[in-house]
Scaffold this active site. Sequence first.
Site, mmCIF file in Angstrom:
data_model
loop_
_atom_site.group_PDB
_atom_site.id
_atom_site.type_symbol
_atom_site.label_atom_id
_atom_site.label_comp_id
_atom_site.label_asym_id
_atom_site.label_seq_id
_atom_site.Cartn_x
_atom_site.Cartn_y
_atom_site.Cartn_z
ATOM 1 N N VAL B 59 -20.040 14.550 25.738
ATOM 2 C CA VAL B 59 -20.603 15.583 24.864
ATOM 3 C C VAL B 59 -21.504 16.570 25.606
ATOM 4 C CG1 VAL B 59 -20.412 14.292 22.705
ATOM 5 C CG2 VAL B 59 -22.459 13.998 24.140
ATOM 6 N N SER B 146 -36.427 11.897 17.267
ATOM 7 C CA SER B 146 -37.316 10.822 17.715
ATOM 8 C C SER B 146 -38.744 11.185 17.377
ATOM 9 C CB SER B 146 -37.193 10.631 19.227
ATOM 10 O OG SER B 146 -38.203 9.757 19.692
ATOM 11 N N TYR B 158 -37.641 13.715 27.616
ATOM 12 C CA TYR B 158 -37.153 13.144 26.351
ATOM 13 C C TYR B 158 -37.879 13.775 25.169
ATOM 14 C CZ TYR B 158 -35.553 9.556 23.062
ATOM 15 O OH TYR B 158 -34.977 8.907 22.010
ATOM 16 N N LYS B 162 -36.065 16.053 22.229
ATOM 17 C CA LYS B 162 -36.072 15.658 20.820
ATOM 18 C C LYS B 162 -36.824 16.673 19.964
ATOM 19 C CE LYS B 162 -33.549 11.953 21.060
ATOM 20 N NZ LYS B 162 -32.214 11.916 20.423
#
Lengths: 77, 249
Positions: B59, B146, B158, B162
Amino acid sequence: MGKNLEQLLADVLQIPATEVTDQLAMTDVEVWDSLKHIELIASLEEQLGVQLSFDDIVAMRSVGDIKRVLNNKGVTV
Amino acid sequence: MDLGGKQIIVTGGVKGLGRAMVEKLVSRGAVVTVFDIDVAGFDSLKQELPDVQCFACDVTNYEQVSGAVEDYFASRGAPDVLINNAGILYSEPLIRITGTGLQLHDADMWERVLRTNLTSVFYMTTSVVGKMIARRTKGVVVNIGSVAAAGNPGASAYSAAKAGVHALTQAWARELGPMGIRVIAVAPGYMDTDSAHAATSETALRETIKRVPLRRLGKTEEVADAVVAVIENDFFNGKVFELDGGLTI
């Protein structure tokens, strides 16, 4: 239909109803961008009870185009 | 939306949270297709859930996404729901002071985490929703966000990815709502998954559990339940459903 087409378009495009002529096109109205066009399509479908295809949506580049598409679908405006 | 018979795409559905979602959705009568790079995991998934269709797809690669989505529409038509779940957990502080000096956040890992957790969501959604709009199909997009989106120290990439997912959720909900497509995010807190244990030290996990008012990690089944709930509620749109045991209170 609760209000006429000109008034519906005027409300969505935030312009006076008197400015809504058949010649009025997307390029003439600053706020009539692709996002506003989606809002306009949703309003037309809701107010007129009509289902527009993607080709219909693409073809609706002016007030005259909108009337032509609607007339082809049997909607009198 | 009643899930019975609904066509649902789940990215990263072979393992972890995605697998739990697939199992839950199938149990509710949905017709599920998994997009995943983990081709080796397809067999075990098919053994457990033979009706699940699997598409090999990275993806993070736009060409692969376009091709897989094209194949999907050709064989199954338009989906009712897209769940953007694929992603990777990664922790690394912006700077680290070591015995030999200052170590900076790895730039390649920054790119990889953003590409896997954020860019992939854009690739999948633009490809799928573009075709849904062309067919005038209504539906739901669920993005797995998240609680780290608020800014998790030690997880720059991260957290940023998110946060981006949450922002896309709100932007797309406004753009697509008039066309009958809802966009929602489910934001898990610390979950009891293999990837969480792999990405976080056991000491850090124990300390995290102490900060969770419910004093435990979340279960994958609970995330799957949350996903089902937001799909089924037709007035839930443009919001982030936080599932964190009260951690962010």
